[in-house]
Scaffold this motif. Structure first.
Motif, short mmCIF file in Angstrom:
data_model
loop_
_atom_site.label_atom_id
_atom_site.label_comp_id
_atom_site.label_asym_id
_atom_site.label_seq_id
_atom_site.Cartn_x
_atom_site.Cartn_y
_atom_site.Cartn_z
N VAL A 90 0.93 -1.30 -0.04
CA VAL A 90 0.08 -0.04 0.09
C VAL A 90 0.99 1.16 0.11
CG1 VAL A 90 -1.27 1.13 1.79
CG2 VAL A 90 -2.14 -0.79 0.82
N PRO A 91 0.70 2.31 -0.50
CA PRO A 91 1.34 3.51 -0.92
C PRO A 91 1.75 3.96 0.54
CG PRO A 91 -0.60 3.82 -2.22
CD PRO A 91 -0.81 2.43 -1.60
N PHE A 112 5.73 -0.70 -0.99
CA PHE A 112 5.15 -0.20 -2.13
C PHE A 112 6.13 0.59 -3.26
CE2 PHE A 112 4.17 4.00 -4.12
CZ PHE A 112 3.01 3.78 -4.76
N GLU A 160 7.73 -2.55 -4.91
CA GLU A 160 7.03 -3.01 -5.95
C GLU A 160 7.16 -2.11 -7.07
OE1 GLU A 160 3.31 -5.16 -4.88
OE2 GLU A 160 2.38 -4.38 -6.48
N PHE A 161 7.00 -0.98 -6.62
CA PHE A 161 7.06 0.30 -7.84
C PHE A 161 8.42 0.07 -8.83
CE2 PHE A 161 9.02 3.95 -9.24
CZ PHE A 161 8.19 4.61 -10.07
N PHE A 185 8.29 -3.17 -10.83
CA PHE A 185 7.35 -2.84 -11.95
C PHE A 185 8.18 -1.93 -13.19
CE2 PHE A 185 3.51 -4.41 -10.11
CZ PHE A 185 3.01 -5.39 -11.02
N PHE A 186 8.64 -0.85 -12.46
CA PHE A 186 9.44 0.00 -13.39
C PHE A 186 10.63 -0.48 -14.17
CE2 PHE A 186 11.90 4.28 -13.01
CZ PHE A 186 11.27 4.88 -14.15
N ILE A 230 12.76 10.30 -9.34
CA ILE A 230 11.57 9.61 -9.55
C ILE A 230 11.02 9.02 -8.09
CG2 ILE A 230 10.75 7.45 -10.60
CD1 ILE A 230 12.82 7.65 -12.50
N LYS A 257 9.13 11.97 -6.47
CA LYS A 257 7.88 12.29 -7.14
C LYS A 257 7.01 11.02 -6.59
CE LYS A 257 9.07 15.39 -10.88
NZ LYS A 257 9.20 15.65 -12.02
N VAL A 258 7.22 9.89 -6.37
CA VAL A 258 6.53 8.82 -6.11
C VAL A 258 5.98 8.92 -4.78
CG1 VAL A 258 6.11 6.50 -5.55
CG2 VAL A 258 7.54 6.88 -7.34
N VAL A 310 3.24 11.73 -4.57
CA VAL A 310 2.09 11.41 -5.02
C VAL A 310 1.42 10.77 -3.55
CG1 VAL A 310 0.60 9.80 -6.36
CG2 VAL A 310 2.30 11.14 -7.45
N LEU A 323 0.21 13.10 -1.66
CA LEU A 323 -0.97 13.80 -2.10
C LEU A 323 -2.19 12.78 -1.53
CD1 LEU A 323 -1.80 16.12 -3.91
CD2 LEU A 323 -1.83 14.24 -5.65
N VAL A 324 -2.05 11.51 -1.60
CA VAL A 324 -3.44 10.88 -1.04
C VAL A 324 -3.56 11.12 0.23
CG1 VAL A 324 -4.00 8.31 -0.66
CG2 VAL A 324 -2.82 8.95 -2.66
N ALA A 353 -9.72 9.66 -2.21
CA ALA A 353 -8.37 10.32 -2.35
C ALA A 353 -7.46 9.65 -3.11
CB ALA A 353 -7.86 10.28 -0.97
N SER A 354 -7.52 8.19 -3.23
CA SER A 354 -6.39 7.77 -4.30
C SER A 354 -7.01 7.74 -5.65
CB SER A 354 -6.20 6.15 -3.87
OG SER A 354 -7.56 5.52 -3.51
N SER A 371 -5.99 11.36 -6.72
CA SER A 371 -4.48 11.27 -6.95
C SER A 371 -4.02 10.75 -8.14
CB SER A 371 -3.75 10.63 -5.69
OG SER A 371 -4.26 11.24 -4.50
N ILE A 431 0.90 15.96 -12.55
CA ILE A 431 2.35 15.35 -12.11
C ILE A 431 2.52 14.43 -13.18
CG2 ILE A 431 3.20 14.28 -10.20
CD1 ILE A 431 1.09 15.28 -8.34
N PHE A 434 6.16 11.91 -14.23
CA PHE A 434 7.27 11.44 -14.03
C PHE A 434 7.27 9.95 -14.47
CE2 PHE A 434 4.72 10.62 -10.47
CZ PHE A 434 4.84 9.11 -10.21
N SER A 435 8.68 9.52 -14.77
CA SER A 435 8.93 8.34 -15.40
C SER A 435 8.54 7.25 -14.56
CB SER A 435 10.56 8.35 -15.62
OG SER A 435 10.76 7.18 -16.49
N ILE A 474 2.89 3.09 -13.48
CA ILE A 474 2.81 2.28 -12.40
C ILE A 474 2.08 2.56 -10.98
CG2 ILE A 474 4.13 0.58 -10.71
CD1 ILE A 474 6.35 1.20 -13.18
N VAL A 475 2.52 3.73 -10.68
CA VAL A 475 1.81 4.44 -9.49
C VAL A 475 0.19 4.64 -9.72
CG1 VAL A 475 1.72 6.28 -7.92
CG2 VAL A 475 3.85 5.77 -8.95
N LEU A 492 -1.48 1.06 -9.20
CA LEU A 492 -1.19 0.85 -7.74
C LEU A 492 -2.32 1.63 -6.90
CD1 LEU A 492 2.44 0.34 -7.26
CD2 LEU A 492 0.92 -1.32 -7.62
N PHE A 540 -5.39 0.19 -4.60
CA PHE A 540 -5.62 0.65 -3.27
C PHE A 540 -6.79 1.26 -3.08
CE2 PHE A 540 -5.13 4.19 0.07
CZ PHE A 540 -4.80 3.21 1.19
#
Lengths: 613, 304
Positions: free
Chosen positions: A371-372, A377, A380-381, A384-385, A487, A490-491, A494, A497-498, B67-68, B71, B86, B88-89, B93-94, B97, B101
Motif C-alpha cells: 500500500v502507498p 510499495f 513493488e514500484f 514494475f518500473f 523519480i 515524485k512517487v 503522490v 498527496l493521497v 483520495a487515491s 490522486s 504530475i 514522472f517516469s 505504475i503508480v 497501484l 489501493f
C-alpha cells in the motif's frame, strides 16, 4: 565487537524485571545503528581502523544484512514469549526464549563476517541449534516437536551441501569464503541447494509452512526476518562469484518465479493463518531472488539502470518483509494460541476486544499488500518500473513480459491473502465468547514502534541504499542515482498527496455533517449479523470460494470415462479432446476464439524464439 | 488542467448518457440526465450511520478510496498537447497501484461490517481483481513497448497510431481498457448495479452498510474511475498529431461515444452468470497478453 555488545545485551537478563526487555531491545537497536554506520563508512571510504568500530568492518553487503538482522529481530525481542497462558511460566519462557534469540542473532552476524570457512560453519550451526531450541522451548503439541526435529535435520542437509561447496572452492583466509576466482557452475549449484534450503526457495520450501505453524510466536519470526535472509545473502554472494553468470541467473530466475507463483497460488487457497503467512514468505523470498537474478542478468547484458532498480527493489523487499512479517507472526501467534486454532475464521472471536492487536495486524497486512507509503510499495514500484523498462530492452523483453504477469498476479494474490487474514480474522464482529481482557501488555507499544519502523523503512532505507550503495556496490553513475532519486521523490509526493486529499475529505465530511448527529445504530446488514448464534459471518472458506472453484488442480477435474478409455488416436479425436478441455474454461464463443488466437500467437512466439520460423 | 477538465466533463456526461441511452432503447422516458448527481447531493447531506461492529476501517475507507482515485486522476494527460499535473517516469505504475489501493480499502470496509452479503461482495471483488490486475499492466506495457517511454505524458505525446498496424493495436488496447473499465466500475455484463437481489451483487454488495457522506464518497470514486478510464481510452485511441481545439472536440465527442457505448452494452447484454465472470475477466487479461505479444512480434515495424 558485536560479541561484546551482545554480551552486554545478556546482562539485563541477570536481573529479572520489566526493564530487562526494554534494555535488551535498546542494545539490539543500538547494534543495528552501529551496523548502519559501518555499512555507510565501508563504502564511502571512511577509514575505521583505530576506532571502536574496527571490529565491525565488513563488506558493504554484509554490513547491510547485519543491519537487517538487527532491525527485524527487534520486535520479536520486544514481544516474544508474552503470549503464554500461564503467568508463572511467562517470565521464564520469555527470558530463555529471548536469550536464544540473541544467540541466534550473534550466529547470524558472525556468519556474514565470512572470516574463514570453519567459522562460517560453526556459526551456521549456532543459528540452526538456537533456532531449534527456540522452536522446542514452548511447543504445545508433540507434532510441533517433530517439526522442530525435522527442521534441525533439514538444516544439516543444507550444511552438507554447503561444506561440499566450500571444499570445491580454494578460499583465501580473510578475503572471501566463496573464493577469489570464478566458480564453476557445478560448485555454484552445491551452494544454491544449500542456501535455497535455508531460504525456503522452490523446490526446498516444504519445511517452512510446517515450521511457521509449529512456532508462530517464537521461532517463526526469527526465521521470517533473519534465518531465511541469511540464505538469500549466501545465494547472492555465491552467484556474484560464478563464472557463467547468465546461466546461473537464469536458473535462479526460474526457481524464484516458481516460488512466487507457488506461494501466490497457495495464499489464495489456504484457510490457516500460519500457512498463509508462510506461503506469503515463500512468495516474498521468491520475489527477492527474482530481483537479484534479474540484477545479475541485466548487468551481464549491460543494462545498469535496470540492474540497480531490481537490486534495490529486492533489498527493500527483504527489509519490509522482515519487519512486517515478524509483526504479523507475533500478533497472529498470540491470537491463535489463545483461540487454540490457527483457522482464520476462528481468530475473530479473540481479536474482537483487542484494538491494538487489530491496528498492529492491519499495519503489517497493509505493508505486505504494498500500500502507498509503506516500504514494500516502493519495492513493488521499482520492480514494475524495471520490468516496464526491460520490455523494450534487447534480450530482456520475454523475461520482462513474464515478469510483469508473475509480479501482477503475485501482488494481487498477496492482497487477496492479506485481505482474507485481516478482514476475516480481525474485522467484522461476531459471536462474542469469554475473552481475555489483557492479552499483551506490551503490545500497546509494539504496535506503534513497528508502525514507525515499517512506515519509514521504505523511505529512509531506500534513500540510504540509493545514495550509498548504488554508486559503490551496484556501479551506477551519479546521473543515474540522481534520476532515480528524483523519480522516487515524485512517487513519495503522490503518496503524500493521497494523505493530504484524505485529510481534506475528512474535514469536508466533518463540515457537511456538523449539523447532523453521527449515529451508531443498526445498519443494513445488522439484520443478518446481530449477536445471534445463527448469524452467518464471512469465513476464510467462503472468502476463497470463488477462487477455489477456478483454481482446481488438474487431478480434481473429472473427464468423461469414455474419453479416458479411448484408444484410437486420430486428428478429429485430438481436436475434439482439445475443444472439450478448452470448453472447461467456459469462455463463451467470442472469448473461445480469442483464446485460440492467443495460443496460436504464443506458439508462433515460441517458434520464433527458437529460430524455427 | 485541460485533462482534468475532460475528466470532469466525462464525469458529468457519462452517467447521464448511460441512463438516457438505456431509457431511449427501452422506449422509456428515464430518469433525469443529472440524476446521479442529485442522488449524490442527497447523500452528502446525510450523516453516516455506523454499525456497532464498525472500526476505524469503515470510517477511513471512503476517504482513502476517493483520495487515491483523485490522486490517480492528476497523473493523466490529454494527448500530447495537454500534459498532466504530475508527470514522472513510471507514473503509469503508480496509477495502477493507486487504483488497486482504492479497491482494497472498500473491500476492507465491507468485511468490517461483518455482514454475510458484504462479505460475499468483498470476496467476489477481491477474487475478480486478482485475475483482473495483470490486464491493465499488460495493456500499459504494450504502450510502453511501442513508444519506448514509461510516463503517461511522454507515451501519449509520441503515440502516433496513424499506420494500419498501430491502428489495429490501438483498437485492441482501447477495447481492453474499455472492458477493464466495465469490470472496475461494476457495469454490465460483469455486474448489475441496478439489481435488488443481494446474491447477484458484487460492487453494490460491498456498500450495503455504508450510508450518507461515506456512501457518497465511494459512489463518487466509482464514477470518477469511469471518467478516468474514458480519458485513458481517448488517449490510447487518438493519434498524437491531433492537437489543440481538434483534440478537445474529439475528446468530448469520444466521451459521448463511450457513454452511449456503455449504455448499449448495458441494454443489450445480460449480466453473465457469476461463475462465468472469472472467465470473462481472464479474457480481458488474454487481450492484454495478445496486445503485448503482437507488439513484441512486430516490434521493429511498430516502434516509433
Amino acid at each position: 565487537m558485536n560479541t561484546y555488545l551482545l554480551a552486554l545485551a545478556v546482562v539485563p537478563f541477570l536481573v529479572s524485571g520489566r526493564v530487562t526487555r526494554t534494555l535488551s531491545t535498546v542494545i539490539v537497536v543500538a547494534l543495528s545503528l552501529l551496523y548502519g554506520t559501518v555499512a555507510f563508512c565501508s563504502i564511502t571510504a571512511i577509514d575505521l581502523s583505530g576506532t571502536l568500530l574496527a571490529g565491525l568492518a565488513l563488506s558493504p553487503f554484509g554490513a547491510l544484512f547485519s543491519m537487517l538482522f538487527c532491525v527485524s529481530i527487534t520486535p520479536t525481542l520486544l514481544v516474544g514469549g508474552t503470549h503464554t497462558n500461564s503467568p508463572s511460566l511467562s517470565h521464564k519462557v520469555y527470558y530463555s526464549g529471548s536469550l536464544l534469540l540473541l544467540i541466534a542473532l550473534h550466529g547470524l552476524l558472525q556468519s556474514t563476517l565470512q572470516s574463514s570457512i570453519w567459522d562460517f560453519i560453526f556459526y551456521w550451526e549456532v543459528v540452526a541449534l538456537s533456532s531449534f531450541m527456540v522452536m522446542v522451548y514452548e511447543y504445545s503439541k508433540r507434532s510441533f516437536f517433530h517439526t522442530a526435529v525435522q527442521y534441525f535435520i533439514i538444516m544439516h542437509i543444507s550444511l552438507f551441501f554447503l561444506v561440499a561447496g566450500f571444499l570445491q572452492v580454494p578460499s583465501t583466509p580473510g578475503v572471501s569464503i566463496f573464493g577469489v576466482g570464478a566458480m564453476s557452475l557445478g560448485t555454484w549449484l552445491l551452494f544454491v541447494v544449500g542456501f535455497s534450503i535455508k531460504s525456503a526457495l522452490f523446490p526446498f520450501s516444504n519445511w517452512l509452512p510446517r515450521t511457521y505453524i509449529a512456532s508462530m510466536n517464537s521461532g517463526a519470526p526469527l526465521m521470517a526476518c533473519s534465518s531465511t535472509n541469511i540464505g538469500v545473502f549466501g545465494l547472492f554472494m555465491a552467484t556474484k562469484n560464478v563464472a557463467d553468470v547468465e546461466s546461473a541467473a537464469m536458473i535462479l530466475l526460474v526457481a524464484g518465479a516458481i516460488s512466487v507463483l507457488l506461494g501466490a497460488f497457495l495464499i489464495v487457497k489456504t484457510g490457516s493463518l500460519g500457512s498463509l503467512l508462510s506461503y506469503s514468505s515463500i512468495e516474498s523470498i521468491g520475489m527477492v531472488i527474482v530481483g537479484f537474478a534479474l540484477f545479475f542478468y541485466a548487468k551481464s547484458l549491460g543494462y545498469n539502470v535496470i540492474a540497480v532498480m531490481v537490486a534495490l527493489s529486492a533489498m527493500l523487499k527483504l527489509f519490509s518483509h522482515g519487519v512486517a512479517k515478524s509483526l504479523l507472526l507475533n500478533i497472529g501467534g498470540t491470537v491463535s494460541s489463545i483461540a487454540k486454532s490457527d483457522s482464520i475464521s476462528k481468530l475473530r472471536y479473540v481479536s474482537q476486544n483487542q484494538p491494538t492487536l487489530r491496528a498492529g495486524f492491519s499495519i503489517g497486512a497493509l505493508s505486505m499488500s504494498s500500500v502507498p507509503l509503506f516500504g514494500s510499495f516502493v519495492s513493488e514500484f521499482l520492480m514494475f518500473f524495471a520490468l516496464f523498462k526491460g520490455v523494450g530492452a534487447e534480450g530482456l523483453s520475454i523475461i520482462s513480459l513474464i515478469g510483469i504477469i508473475v509480479l501482477s498476479l503475485s501482488s494481487s494474490s498477496v492482497i487477496f491473502g492479506m485481505t482474507k487474514a485481516f478482514g476475516v480474522g480481525f474485522l467484522g464482529g461476531g459471536v462474542l465468547k469469554e475473552l481475555p481482557n489483557k492479552i499483551l501488555r506490551y503490545n500497546t507499544t509494539i504496535g506503534y514502534v513497528i508502525f514507525i519502523l515499517v512506515l519509514t523503512i521504505g523511505i529512509w532505507a531506500l534513500a540510504y541504499l540509493l545514495i550509498a550503495y548504488a554508486s559503490a556496490f551496484f556501479t551506477l553513475n551519479a546521473e543515474g542515482i540522481s534520476s532515480l532519486y528524483m523519480i522516487l521523490l515524485k512517487v513519495g509526493s503522490v503518496c503524500l498527496l493521497v494523505v493530504i486529499i484524505a485529510t481534506g475529505l475528512w474535514y469536508l465530511r466533518r463540515c457537511l455533517t456538523k449539523n447532523s448527529k453521527r449515529v451508531l445504530d443498526t445498519t443494513w446488514s445488522c439484520g443478518y449479523n446481530g449477536d445471534s448464534q445463527r448469524s452467518t459471518l464471512p469465513t476464510s472458506e467462503s472468502f476463497s470460494g470463488e477462487a477455489n472453484e477456478l483454481f482446481r488442480l488438474p487431478w480434481h477435474v473429472n473427464f468423461a470415462r469414455k474419453e479416458r478409455m479411448a484408444h484410437k488416436v486420430s486428428t478429429t479425436r485430438i481436436l475434439r479432446l482439445w475443444t472439450t478441455r478448452l470448453a472447461l474454461f467456459q469462455t463463451g464463443k467470442v472469448s473461445h476464439y480469442v483464446m485460440h488466437i492467443l495460443l496460436f500467437l504464443t506458439a508462433v512466439l515460441i517458434l520464433t524464439i527458437f529460430d524455427v520460423l | 488542467m485541460i485533462a482534468l477538465l475532460i475528466i470532469l466533463i466525462a464525469l458529468v456526461l457519462t452517467q447521464g448518457l448511460i441512463n438516457k441511452t438505456r431509457a431511449i432503447l427501452s422506449r422509456r422516458r428515464g430518469c433525469q440526465f443529472f440524476q446521479a448527481f442529485y442522488d449524490l447531493r442527497v447523500l452528502m447531506r446525510k450523516a453516516p450511520i455506523y454499525s456497532h461492529n464498525a472500526t476505524f476501517v469503515t470510517r477511513t475507507a471512503p476517504l482513502l478510496s476517493l483520495a487515491s482515485v483523485l490522486s490517480a486522476m492528476v497523473l493523466l494527460p490529454l494527448g500530447g498537447s495537454y500534459s498532466s499535473l504530475i508527470s514522472f517516469s513510471g507514473d503509469i505504475i503508480v496509477f495502477c497501484l493507486l487504483l488497486g489501493f482504492s479497491r482494497l480499502v472498500v473491500v476492507l470496509a465491507a468485511l468490517d461490517s461483518g455482514g454475510s452479503f458484504n462479505g460475499l461482495g468483498a470476496a467476489r471483488s477481491s477474487f475478480f481483481s486478482l485475475i483482473l490486475e495483470p490486464s491493465l499492466f499488460l495493456l500499459l506495457a504494450t504502450l510502453c513497448l511501442i513508444t519506448g517511454y514509461d510516463s503517461f505524458s511522454e507515451i501519449f505525446a509520441s503515440f502516433e497510431n496513424a499506420s494500419l498496424l498501430l491502428m489495429i493495436l490501438s483498437v485492441v488496447v482501447c477495447y481492453g481498457i474499455f472492458n477493464y473499465a466495465l469490470v472496475e466500475c461494476g457495469k454490465l455484463p460483469y455486474d448489475d448495479s441496478k439489481t435488488h437481489l443481494e446474491l447477484t451483487m458484487t460492487q453494490e454488495a460491498m456498500m450495503l452498510d455504508l450510508a450518507g457522506v461515506d456512501l457518497g464518497f465511494v459512489k463518487l470514486a466509482e464514477m470518477l474511475k469511469l471518467a478516468i478510464f474514458s480519458l485513458l481510452v481517448i488517449n490510447a485511441g487518438v493519434p498524437a498529431s491531433v492537437v489543440g481545439a481538434d483534440l478537445l472536440f474529439i475528446a468530448i465527442g469520444a466521451v459521448v461515444v463511450i457513454g452511449i457505448a456503455i449504455g448499449f452494452v448495458e441494454f443489450f447484454m445480460a449480466r453473465t452468470r457469476m461463475n462465468k465472470n472469472a472467465t470473462y475477466i481472464t479474457t480481458i487479461s488474454a487481450i492484454g497478453i495478445l496486445a503485448l505479444i503482437v507488439a513484441l512480434l512486430f516490434k521493429s515495424e511498430l516502434t516509433l
